[in-house]
Scaffold this active site. Sequence first.
Site, mmCIF file in Angstrom:
data_model
loop_
_atom_site.group_PDB
_atom_site.id
_atom_site.type_symbol
_atom_site.label_atom_id
_atom_site.label_comp_id
_atom_site.label_asym_id
_atom_site.label_seq_id
_atom_site.Cartn_x
_atom_site.Cartn_y
_atom_site.Cartn_z
ATOM 1 N N LYS A 26 0.832 -1.210 0.000
ATOM 2 C CA LYS A 26 0.000 0.000 0.000
ATOM 3 C C LYS A 26 0.863 1.255 0.000
ATOM 4 C CE LYS A 26 -1.629 1.772 3.955
ATOM 5 N NZ LYS A 26 -1.349 3.214 4.062
ATOM 6 N N ASN A 27 1.872 1.281 0.843
ATOM 7 C CA ASN A 27 2.661 2.508 0.972
ATOM 8 C C ASN A 27 3.608 2.740 -0.206
ATOM 9 O OD1 ASN A 27 1.374 3.033 3.330
ATOM 10 N ND2 ASN A 27 3.116 2.584 4.676
ATOM 11 N N ARG A 96 -4.632 10.740 4.641
ATOM 12 C CA ARG A 96 -3.594 11.727 4.738
ATOM 13 C C ARG A 96 -2.555 11.647 3.617
ATOM 14 N NH1 ARG A 96 0.792 12.611 6.849
ATOM 15 N NH2 ARG A 96 1.154 14.579 7.913
ATOM 16 N N CYS A 120 -5.056 12.923 13.092
ATOM 17 C CA CYS A 120 -5.729 11.658 12.850
ATOM 18 C C CYS A 120 -5.540 10.761 14.040
ATOM 19 C CB CYS A 120 -5.275 11.016 11.549
ATOM 20 S SG CYS A 120 -3.760 10.128 11.696
ATOM 21 N N ARG A 125 -0.080 14.845 12.939
ATOM 22 C CA ARG A 125 0.921 14.517 11.923
ATOM 23 C C ARG A 125 1.157 15.743 11.068
ATOM 24 N NH1 ARG A 125 -0.790 8.492 9.949
ATOM 25 N NH2 ARG A 125 1.156 8.614 8.797
ATOM 26 N N PRO A 126 2.129 16.544 11.431
ATOM 27 C CA PRO A 126 2.378 17.781 10.685
ATOM 28 C C PRO A 126 2.936 17.506 9.290
ATOM 29 C CG PRO A 126 4.051 17.454 12.372
ATOM 30 C CD PRO A 126 3.076 16.341 12.532
ATOM 31 N N ILE A 127 2.915 18.533 8.441
ATOM 32 C CA ILE A 127 3.495 18.394 7.101
ATOM 33 C C ILE A 127 4.506 19.513 6.835
ATOM 34 C CG2 ILE A 127 1.641 17.102 5.963
ATOM 35 C CD1 ILE A 127 0.750 19.893 4.907
ATOM 36 N N ASP A 128 5.021 20.081 7.935
ATOM 37 C CA ASP A 128 5.981 21.181 7.790
ATOM 38 C C ASP A 128 7.193 20.813 6.941
ATOM 39 O OD1 ASP A 128 6.300 19.480 10.099
ATOM 40 O OD2 ASP A 128 8.051 20.673 10.627
ATOM 41 N N LEU A 129 7.639 19.563 7.034
ATOM 42 C CA LEU A 129 8.833 19.173 6.275
ATOM 43 C C LEU A 129 8.565 19.207 4.768
ATOM 44 C CD1 LEU A 129 9.846 16.181 8.580
ATOM 45 C CD2 LEU A 129 10.932 18.432 8.516
ATOM 46 N N ASP A 309 4.598 0.634 12.066
ATOM 47 C CA ASP A 309 3.412 -0.058 11.542
ATOM 48 C C ASP A 309 3.327 -1.521 11.988
ATOM 49 O OD1 ASP A 309 2.655 2.274 10.322
ATOM 50 O OD2 ASP A 309 3.182 1.657 8.283
ATOM 51 N N ILE A 331 7.895 7.059 16.860
ATOM 52 C CA ILE A 331 7.541 7.757 15.614
ATOM 53 C C ILE A 331 6.269 8.607 15.770
ATOM 54 C CG2 ILE A 331 7.101 7.524 13.125
ATOM 55 C CD1 ILE A 331 9.851 6.509 13.803
ATOM 56 N N ARG A 401 -8.657 -0.184 4.715
ATOM 57 C CA ARG A 401 -7.812 0.837 4.085
ATOM 58 C C ARG A 401 -6.515 0.232 3.578
ATOM 59 N NH1 ARG A 401 -6.273 5.591 7.599
ATOM 60 N NH2 ARG A 401 -4.909 5.654 5.793
HETATM 61 C C1 UD1 Z 1 4.443 6.815 6.249
HETATM 62 C C2 UD1 Z 1 3.556 5.618 6.086
HETATM 63 C C3 UD1 Z 1 2.992 5.147 7.422
HETATM 64 C C4 UD1 Z 1 4.127 4.927 8.414
HETATM 65 C C5 UD1 Z 1 5.023 6.154 8.478
HETATM 66 C C6 UD1 Z 1 6.253 5.933 9.349
HETATM 67 C C7 UD1 Z 1 2.660 5.965 3.865
HETATM 68 C C8 UD1 Z 1 1.488 6.270 3.016
HETATM 69 N N1 UD1 Z 1 2.477 5.955 5.172
HETATM 70 O O1 UD1 Z 1 3.640 7.884 6.746
HETATM 71 O O2 UD1 Z 1 2.288 3.928 7.219
HETATM 72 O O3 UD1 Z 1 3.581 4.687 9.694
HETATM 73 O O4 UD1 Z 1 5.490 6.504 7.165
HETATM 74 O O5 UD1 Z 1 6.997 4.870 8.889
HETATM 75 O O6 UD1 Z 1 3.740 5.684 3.374
HETATM 76 N N2 UD1 Z 1 6.620 14.571 10.489
HETATM 77 C C9 UD1 Z 1 6.810 15.906 10.768
HETATM 78 N N3 UD1 Z 1 6.676 16.800 9.753
HETATM 79 C C10 UD1 Z 1 6.381 16.431 8.475
HETATM 80 C C11 UD1 Z 1 6.194 15.063 8.196
HETATM 81 C C12 UD1 Z 1 6.327 14.160 9.222
HETATM 82 O O7 UD1 Z 1 7.083 16.286 11.908
HETATM 83 O O8 UD1 Z 1 6.279 17.308 7.608
HETATM 84 C C13 UD1 Z 1 6.762 13.572 11.580
HETATM 85 C C14 UD1 Z 1 5.515 12.750 11.793
HETATM 86 O O9 UD1 Z 1 4.610 13.408 12.655
HETATM 87 C C15 UD1 Z 1 6.094 11.492 12.415
HETATM 88 C C16 UD1 Z 1 7.427 11.330 11.690
HETATM 89 O O10 UD1 Z 1 7.743 12.626 11.188
HETATM 90 O O11 UD1 Z 1 6.344 11.707 13.779
HETATM 91 C C17 UD1 Z 1 7.431 10.344 10.558
HETATM 92 O O12 UD1 Z 1 6.375 10.619 9.667
HETATM 93 P P1 UD1 Z 1 6.467 10.264 8.133
HETATM 94 O O13 UD1 Z 1 7.639 9.392 7.892
HETATM 95 O O14 UD1 Z 1 6.350 11.511 7.335
HETATM 96 O O15 UD1 Z 1 5.144 9.402 7.936
HETATM 97 P P2 UD1 Z 1 4.159 9.386 6.690
HETATM 98 O O16 UD1 Z 1 4.908 9.600 5.431
HETATM 99 O O17 UD1 Z 1 2.989 10.244 6.981
#
Ligand code: UD1
Length: 422
Positions: A26-27, A96, A120, A125-129, A309, A331, A401
Site C-alpha cells: 500500500k505505501n 492523509r 488523525c 501529523r504535521p506536514i511542515d517538512l 506499523d 515515531i 484501508r
Molecule cells: C508513512 C507511512 C505510514 C508509516 C510512516 C512511518 C505511507 C502512506 N504511510 O507515513 O504507514 O507509519 O510513514 O513509517 O507511506 N513529520 C513531521 N513533519 C512532516 C512530516 C512528518 O514532523 O512534515 C513527523 C511525523 O509526525 C512522524 C514522523 O515525522 O512523527 C514520521 O512521519 P512520516 O515518515 O512523514 O510518515 P508518513 O509519510 O505520513
Amino acid sequence: MHMERIRIVGNPNLQLKGKVKISGAKNAVLPAITASLLTKEKVRLKNIPLVKDVFTILTVMKELGANYSKRKNTLSIQAKKINSAEASYELISAMRASILVLGPLLARYGKAIVALPGGCAIGSRPIDLHIHGLEKLGATISLEHGYIKAEAKKLHGAEIEFEKKSVGGTENLIMAASLAQGETVLKNCSLEPEVLDLCELLVKMGAKIDGIGQETIRIKGVKELGGATHDIIPDRIEAGTFLVAGALTRGNIVLTNSRPHHLDTIIEKLRYSGAKIEQLNNNSLRVIGSEDIKSQDVTTSPYPGFPTDMQAQFTILMTQASGTSIITETIFDRRFTHINELLRLGANIEVSGDKATVRGKTPLSGAEIIASDLRASASLILAGLIASGETIVNKVEHLDRGYEKLEGKLKSLGAHIERIKE
Ligand code: UD1
C-alpha cells in the site's frame, strides 16, 4: 453506509497452517500513483493491492484530470492533461497520504491547492517538512481556509536537509525535484523500501536520481518524464503481520510474494522470541511458531529499524510471552489506542508516555472491541484469534484501508473468522 464487523471464534490452541500470498505494498503504490501526475504518458503499475486507500487516491487523481483503468492487480493511469489543481478536504481527510499529490502537481502544473490534513487517530501529523522543502525548491506557499496553496512558475534545484526523517516528505520532494530546473541534493532522506521503489519507478520514467537507497540523494531535474511499467514491491507490513500470526499460534505458514530482506529487523525480533523463520527462496519465507515465546523490548524507529506499523501486532505477541516487555513508540504519539481494547480482552499492559509495559503471559478472552486505526485493527484480529470465545471487531473500515482480504487469508490458514454485514 453498511456497518461491517469481523467476527472471530478464537481458540488459544489455534495453529495457523498453510500458504499465503502477500499483496503489493500500500505505501509503495500510493506515491507511485501520484508520480503519474509528473508525465503526460501512461504509467502501468503491476501487483497493486486492492485496498480502500488505493481507491481513495484514484478518486483524487480523477478529480485532478487523470484517467485510469484497472484489470485485476494492474493499473494503467494517465494524466494527459491536468484539469484541476485542487484536492478537496473530503478526500484528504479520508486519507492523509493524499498529500503526495502536492509535489507532483506543483512540479508539472505550477500550482496545487491541497486541503491541510487534520489530526488523525495516531497523533498529530504535521506536514511542515513537505512545505519547507517545497519552498526551498522555489514554491510560494500559503495556508488559507484550511487549504495549502502552493505556486511556482518553475521549481529550481536546492540543497535541503530534512530535520527529521519523513517518508512522505522524502517522496514529495524527490518527485518535485525530478522536474525542477537544476540539481537538488536531499539529505537525511528516509530509507524505507517504499521510497526506493518510488525512485525506481521515477528512473524508469526518465528521472536522473543518484544515491538511491542512501540518506543523501542527488536529483538532476529533467524537462519531461515519460511513461513506464513497474511492479510494486510486496507489502512488508502485511508480511510481518502474517509472520506474527505464525509465531503467535505455533503455526506453520509459508509466505509467498514477499521480499525477505525488507523484513530483516522484524525477522530478527521474531527469532529472538523463539519463532523459526527460514527463507525458502528470493520471495518466500516459512515461519514456525514455538511453544514458548520469549519476552523482549522493542523500540520503533525509521527503516531499517523496527517499523511503527508493526508495533501493535508485536505487542499482541508479547502478551503471550513469559516475562515483561517494554514497547517504545518513537515515531507517532498516541499510537497505543489498541491497548485499551486489549485490556478488555484480558491483557496486562500499562501505558506511560511513549512506553507500553506488557506483562505476559496472559490468557485472552474474547469480547466486543473497536478498531481505531489501520494497524491497530490487524492487531486486534490477531488477538481475537487466540482469545477464547467470540471476538467482534467493530469499525473494520480501518482494516480495509490497507489490508487486502485479511480475513479471507486468515481463514484459508484455518482461522474461524468472518465478516458480518448488516
Ligand atoms: C508513512 C507511512 C505510514 C508509516 C510512516 C512511518 C505511507 C502512506 N504511510 O507515513 O504507514 O507509519 O510513514 O513509517 O507511506 N513529520 C513531521 N513533519 C512532516 C512530516 C512528518 O514532523 O512534515 C513527523 C511525523 O509526525 C512522524 C514522523 O515525522 O512523527 C514520521 O512521519 P512520516 O515518515 O512523514 O510518515 P508518513 O509519510 O505520513
